[in-house]
Design a protein around this motif. Structure first.
Motif, PDB file in Angstrom:
ATOM      1  N   VAL A 109      58.946  13.421  12.533  1.00  0.00           N
ATOM      2  CA  VAL A 109      58.787  12.931  11.159  1.00  0.00           C
ATOM      3  C   VAL A 109      59.292  13.976  10.166  1.00  0.00           C
ATOM      4  O   VAL A 109      59.974  13.641   9.190  1.00  0.00           O
ATOM      5  N   THR A 110      59.013  15.237  10.418  1.00  0.00           N
ATOM      6  CA  THR A 110      59.466  16.310   9.535  1.00  0.00           C
ATOM      7  C   THR A 110      60.995  16.408   9.520  1.00  0.00           C
ATOM      8  O   THR A 110      61.612  16.530   8.445  1.00  0.00           O
ATOM      9  N   VAL A 111      61.618  16.352  10.682  1.00  0.00           N
ATOM     10  CA  VAL A 111      63.084  16.445  10.763  1.00  0.00           C
ATOM     11  C   VAL A 111      63.732  15.261  10.065  1.00  0.00           C
ATOM     12  O   VAL A 111      64.658  15.424   9.264  1.00  0.00           O
ATOM     13  N   PHE A 112      63.251  14.041  10.345  1.00  0.00           N
ATOM     14  CA  PHE A 112      63.861  12.866   9.724  1.00  0.00           C
ATOM     15  C   PHE A 112      63.581  12.802   8.223  1.00  0.00           C
ATOM     16  O   PHE A 112      64.419  12.340   7.458  1.00  0.00           O
ATOM     17  N   ALA A 113      62.414  13.284   7.797  1.00  0.00           N
ATOM     18  CA  ALA A 113      62.132  13.320   6.360  1.00  0.00           C
ATOM     19  C   ALA A 113      63.101  14.269   5.657  1.00  0.00           C
ATOM     20  O   ALA A 113      63.601  13.978   4.565  1.00  0.00           O
ATOM     21  N   GLY A 114      63.401  15.413   6.274  1.00  0.00           N
ATOM     22  CA  GLY A 114      64.376  16.350   5.703  1.00  0.00           C
ATOM     23  C   GLY A 114      65.769  15.754   5.660  1.00  0.00           C
ATOM     24  O   GLY A 114      66.507  15.928   4.681  1.00  0.00           O
ATOM     25  N   LEU A 115      66.127  15.029   6.717  1.00  0.00           N
ATOM     26  CA  LEU A 115      67.438  14.381   6.764  1.00  0.00           C
ATOM     27  C   LEU A 115      67.564  13.315   5.680  1.00  0.00           C
ATOM     28  O   LEU A 115      68.567  13.246   4.966  1.00  0.00           O
ATOM     29  N   PHE A 116      66.543  12.482   5.548  1.00  0.00           N
ATOM     30  CA  PHE A 116      66.574  11.438   4.518  1.00  0.00           C
ATOM     31  C   PHE A 116      66.574  12.046   3.109  1.00  0.00           C
ATOM     32  O   PHE A 116      67.245  11.542   2.207  1.00  0.00           O
ATOM     33  N   ALA A 117      65.844  13.137   2.916  1.00  0.00           N
ATOM     34  CA  ALA A 117      65.829  13.795   1.604  1.00  0.00           C
ATOM     35  C   ALA A 117      67.209  14.368   1.275  1.00  0.00           C
ATOM     36  O   ALA A 117      67.680  14.284   0.130  1.00  0.00           O
ATOM     37  N   CYS A 119      70.146  13.278   2.405  1.00  0.00           N
ATOM     38  CA  CYS A 119      71.045  12.163   2.111  1.00  0.00           C
ATOM     39  C   CYS A 119      70.739  11.556   0.739  1.00  0.00           C
ATOM     40  O   CYS A 119      71.642  11.106   0.038  1.00  0.00           O
ATOM     41  N   ALA A 120      69.468  11.536   0.358  1.00  0.00           N
ATOM     42  CA  ALA A 120      69.123  11.015  -0.972  1.00  0.00           C
ATOM     43  C   ALA A 120      69.685  11.927  -2.056  1.00  0.00           C
ATOM     44  O   ALA A 120      70.112  11.473  -3.116  1.00  0.00           O
ATOM     45  N   GLU A 121      69.721  13.210  -1.808  1.00  0.00           N
ATOM     46  CA  GLU A 121      70.232  14.182  -2.787  1.00  0.00           C
ATOM     47  C   GLU A 121      71.757  14.157  -2.854  1.00  0.00           C
ATOM     48  O   GLU A 121      72.336  14.216  -3.938  1.00  0.00           O
ATOM     49  N   LEU A 122      72.415  14.025  -1.691  1.00  0.00           N
ATOM     50  CA  LEU A 122      73.874  14.085  -1.654  1.00  0.00           C
ATOM     51  C   LEU A 122      74.536  12.757  -2.016  1.00  0.00           C
ATOM     52  O   LEU A 122      75.631  12.756  -2.573  1.00  0.00           O
ATOM     53  N   GLY A 123      73.928  11.662  -1.648  1.00  0.00           N
ATOM     54  CA  GLY A 123      74.538  10.354  -1.898  1.00  0.00           C
ATOM     55  C   GLY A 123      75.347   9.904  -0.691  1.00  0.00           C
ATOM     56  O   GLY A 123      75.423  10.581   0.336  1.00  0.00           O
ATOM     57  N   ALA A 124      75.981   8.721  -0.813  1.00  0.00           N
ATOM     58  CA  ALA A 124      76.742   8.145   0.290  1.00  0.00           C
ATOM     59  C   ALA A 124      77.994   8.953   0.556  1.00  0.00           C
ATOM     60  O   ALA A 124      78.604   9.520  -0.360  1.00  0.00           O
ATOM     61  N   GLY A 125      78.378   9.026   1.838  1.00  0.00           N
ATOM     62  CA  GLY A 125      79.594   9.741   2.210  1.00  0.00           C
ATOM     63  C   GLY A 125      79.349  10.726   3.339  1.00  0.00           C
ATOM     64  O   GLY A 125      78.264  10.777   3.921  1.00  0.00           O
ATOM     65  N   VAL A 126      80.369  11.520   3.628  1.00  0.00           N
ATOM     66  CA  VAL A 126      80.279  12.541   4.664  1.00  0.00           C
ATOM     67  C   VAL A 126      80.268  13.888   3.958  1.00  0.00           C
ATOM     68  O   VAL A 126      81.173  14.200   3.173  1.00  0.00           O
ATOM     69  N   TRP A 127      79.270  14.671   4.215  1.00  0.00           N
ATOM     70  CA  TRP A 127      79.088  15.948   3.539  1.00  0.00           C
ATOM     71  C   TRP A 127      78.907  17.057   4.571  1.00  0.00           C
ATOM     72  O   TRP A 127      78.321  16.854   5.614  1.00  0.00           O
ATOM     73  N   GLU A 128      79.400  18.245   4.205  1.00  0.00           N
ATOM     74  CA  GLU A 128      79.163  19.409   5.051  1.00  0.00           C
ATOM     75  C   GLU A 128      78.436  20.447   4.204  1.00  0.00           C
ATOM     76  O   GLU A 128      78.940  20.903   3.176  1.00  0.00           O
ATOM     77  N   VAL A 129      77.225  20.788   4.654  1.00  0.00           N
ATOM     78  CA  VAL A 129      76.391  21.746   3.927  1.00  0.00           C
ATOM     79  C   VAL A 129      75.972  22.832   4.904  1.00  0.00           C
ATOM     80  O   VAL A 129      75.329  22.559   5.917  1.00  0.00           O
ATOM     81  N   ASP A 130      76.347  24.073   4.620  1.00  0.00           N
ATOM     82  CA  ASP A 130      76.008  25.237   5.444  1.00  0.00           C
ATOM     83  C   ASP A 130      76.392  25.035   6.909  1.00  0.00           C
ATOM     84  O   ASP A 130      75.656  25.380   7.828  1.00  0.00           O
ATOM     85  N   GLY A 131      77.542  24.445   7.160  1.00  0.00           N
ATOM     86  CA  GLY A 131      78.045  24.236   8.522  1.00  0.00           C
ATOM     87  C   GLY A 131      77.476  23.026   9.231  1.00  0.00           C
ATOM     88  O   GLY A 131      77.772  22.806  10.385  1.00  0.00           O
ATOM     89  N   VAL A 132      76.655  22.242   8.551  1.00  0.00           N
ATOM     90  CA  VAL A 132      76.077  21.044   9.141  1.00  0.00           C
ATOM     91  C   VAL A 132      76.685  19.846   8.450  1.00  0.00           C
ATOM     92  O   VAL A 132      76.741  19.772   7.232  1.00  0.00           O
ATOM     93  N   THR A 133      77.183  18.887   9.249  1.00  0.00           N
ATOM     94  CA  THR A 133      77.811  17.683   8.702  1.00  0.00           C
ATOM     95  C   THR A 133      76.776  16.575   8.594  1.00  0.00           C
ATOM     96  O   THR A 133      76.072  16.272   9.564  1.00  0.00           O
ATOM     97  N   TYR A 134      76.676  15.999   7.406  1.00  0.00           N
ATOM     98  CA  TYR A 134      75.756  14.889   7.158  1.00  0.00           C
ATOM     99  C   TYR A 134      76.575  13.641   6.902  1.00  0.00           C
ATOM    100  O   TYR A 134      77.499  13.649   6.096  1.00  0.00           O
TER     101      TYR A 134
END
Length: 138
Positions: A109-117, A119-134
């Motif tokens: 739940v903690t990992v998925f909550a962080g992931l959803f948060a 994505c909510a901050e970045l918006g739709a699309g493919v993003w790379e933040v600190d070497g991690v692709t979202y």
């Protein structure tokens, strides 16, 4: 001729089968009669014994249910004065597996909550933040 063993001895010879008055010999054995069952019946299982076994099995499969059933079985076996080792094993296994599953669920739940948060901050699309692709959907 004298018989060296008393007639009640288990080693005494069998009685003669000749008829007393010169008639035919009595070759028919006496019918078998039993005073009771050949083997004593098993004592009944103490109340809660089956519940303890079911609780132990369920402690591996559905740990909270197995934990509860094992606790109930331990109480019943304790009141009956019967050994409660299987119920104690079910309690221990059920408690440990329940704790492990609780920790795993909290981590997921903690990992998925962080992931959803994120994505909510970045918006739709493919993003790379600190070497991690979202990959965030629409």
């Amino acid at each position: 001729m004298t018989d060296p063993q008393p007639p009640d001895s288990p080693y005494a010879p069998p009685p003669s089968t000749d008829a007393p008055s010169g008639g035919p010999a009595a070759n028919h054995p006496a019918p078998y009669t039993s005073a009771g069952p050949a083997y004593p019946s098993a004592p009944p299982a103490p109340p809660g014994r089956t519940l303890a076994i079911v609780g132990l099995v369920l402690a591996f499969l559905v740990s909270p249910v197995g934990l509860i059933l094992s606790i109930v079985a331990a109480v019943k076996l304790g009141k009956a004065g019967a050994p409660k080792g299987i119920a104690i094993a079910g309690i221990i296994v059920g408690a440990i597996v329940t704790i492990i599953w609780t920790i795993v669920i909290i981590l997921l739940v903690t990992v998925f909550a962080g992931l959803f948060a994120m994505c909510a901050e970045l918006g739709a699309g493919v993003w790379e933040v600190d070497g991690v692709t979202y990959r965030c959907g629409s």
